[in-house]
Design an enzyme around this catalytic site. Structure first.
Site, PDB file in Angstrom:
ATOM      1  N   GLY A  33      26.703 -54.160  66.406  1.00 54.51           N
ATOM      2  CA  GLY A  33      26.005 -53.755  65.185  1.00 54.51           C
ATOM      3  C   GLY A  33      26.957 -53.627  64.012  1.00 54.51           C
ATOM      4  O   GLY A  33      28.180 -53.654  64.183  1.00 54.51           O
ATOM      5  N   GLY A  35      27.028 -52.113  59.569  1.00 54.74           N
ATOM      6  CA  GLY A  35      26.334 -51.463  58.465  1.00 54.74           C
ATOM      7  C   GLY A  35      27.201 -51.479  57.228  1.00 54.74           C
ATOM      8  O   GLY A  35      28.218 -52.176  57.165  1.00 54.74           O
ATOM      9  N   TYR A  37      29.195 -49.230  56.071  1.00 54.22           N
ATOM     10  CA  TYR A  37      30.518 -48.612  56.167  1.00 54.22           C
ATOM     11  C   TYR A  37      31.340 -49.070  57.369  1.00 54.22           C
ATOM     12  O   TYR A  37      32.538 -48.798  57.417  1.00 54.22           O
ATOM     13  CB  TYR A  37      30.374 -47.088  56.206  1.00 54.22           C
ATOM     14  N   GLY A  38      30.727 -49.718  58.329  1.00 64.77           N
ATOM     15  CA  GLY A  38      31.532 -50.077  59.482  1.00 64.77           C
ATOM     16  C   GLY A  38      30.842 -51.000  60.466  1.00 64.77           C
ATOM     17  O   GLY A  38      29.665 -51.333  60.322  1.00 64.77           O
ATOM     18  N   LYS A  55      32.410 -46.860  66.360  1.00 62.20           N
ATOM     19  CA  LYS A  55      32.111 -47.292  65.002  1.00 62.20           C
ATOM     20  C   LYS A  55      33.431 -47.387  64.250  1.00 62.20           C
ATOM     21  O   LYS A  55      34.113 -46.387  64.048  1.00 62.20           O
ATOM     22  CB  LYS A  55      31.170 -46.317  64.309  1.00 62.20           C
ATOM     23  N   ASP A 149      18.334 -42.243  56.134  1.00 63.70           N
ATOM     24  CA  ASP A 149      18.497 -43.686  56.337  1.00 63.70           C
ATOM     25  C   ASP A 149      17.826 -44.110  57.642  1.00 63.70           C
ATOM     26  O   ASP A 149      18.377 -44.889  58.421  1.00 63.70           O
ATOM     27  CB  ASP A 149      19.986 -44.056  56.355  1.00 63.70           C
TER      28      ASP A 149
END
Length: 269
Positions: A33, A35, A37-38, A55, A149
């Site tokens: 995955g 996003g 930020y990471g 993450k 979110d």
């Protein structure tokens, strides 16, 4: 501020988080995955039994630091079966990479789960919906935190059960009425200042869950159009807070009425 030490050491000490030496994390990783930020990887850690999710966040500015700290704090506070649990944090100082080490959800995201198992049995969809509500209720009523979110890619499934994740944008809403009331619902920013926005997001998630498909652009627009109505409901909430809701009749799942759901007698949130 020493970006390589001070804030990182403080967040570990203040929240009782294990500082995992970077060398203990396996270098062989599978991307699962990503996003804003990471990037999230599946891997292993010599200090933890079984697979873990990490993450990876590249710290390039103060916003990244604040996001990292926020997410770690929420995870460290959470002690609920519907919230992804944190094992520790780690860092690769040379590359300015920082890691949140968490439990691994072996069934992926809710969206992936619905896509791979379509169609999903109605009873199973109802079970998942209840579990999502349990997690959000815990955040709101126990931690006083708004996720801000929520969507089907931030809801994970482990061994068939819901796990809510990704708390970088979350916010404590207690004593935060001014931020909510002053927010301009007509601007282009997401409606994220109060827990009621999580309820809107929950509605979109339940729509996706009920249809076993990704929510369409048209449906998302309809959600945004409800922002002003949501504010008006909140402003009038003082008039309705003492309203006593009567229990609903059972909702039957089939015509012979052998299987049904009993409606709850009080709101979840």
């Amino acid at each position: 501020m020493n970006v390589n030490k001070d804030w990182y050491d403080n967040i570990a000490i203040e929240n009782g988080i294990l500082d995992i030496p970077y060398e203990q994390i396996n270098k062989e990783r599978t991307k699962i995955g990503f996003g804003k930020y990471g990037i999230v990887y599946k891997t292993t850690c010599s200090l933890i039994e079984g697979d873990v999710a990490i993450k990876e966040i590249y710290i390039r500015n103060q916003e990244c630091i604040e996001n990292f700290i926020n997410e770690v704090r929420v995870h460290s506070l959470s002690r609920h079966r519907r919230i992804i649990q944190i094992y520790g944090i780690s860092r690769n100082v040379k590359k300015n990479l920082y890691y949140i080490v968490m439990e691994y959800a072996n069934n992926g995201t809710l969206r992936d789960f619905l896509s791979k198992n379509n169609p999903v049995d109605l009873k199973e969809r109802i079970r998942l919906a209840i579990q999502i509500s349990e997690g959000i209720s815990y955040l709101h009523n126990k931690l006083y935190i708004s996720h801000r979110d929520l969507h089907a890619k931030n809801i994970l499934i482990k061994n068939g059960n819901i796990k809510i994740s990704d708390f970088g944008n979350s916010k404590c809403f207690i004593n935060d009425q001014k931020n909510f009331e002053s927010h301009n619902v007509l601007d282009n920013s997401p409606f994220t200042f109060y827990k009621v926005s999580d309820i809107h997001s929950l509605g979109v998630i339940l729509l996706e869950l009920s249809n076993c498909r990704k929510t369409s652009h048209k449906e998302l627009i309809s959600k945004r159009c409800l922002k002003k109505d949501c504010l008006e409901i909140h402003e009038k909430s003082g008039m309705t807070s003492n309203l006593q809701l009567k229990p609903l009749e059972p909702v039957y799942l089939n015509t012979d009425k052998k299987s049904y759901i009993r409606a709850i007698q009080s709101p979840v949130f």
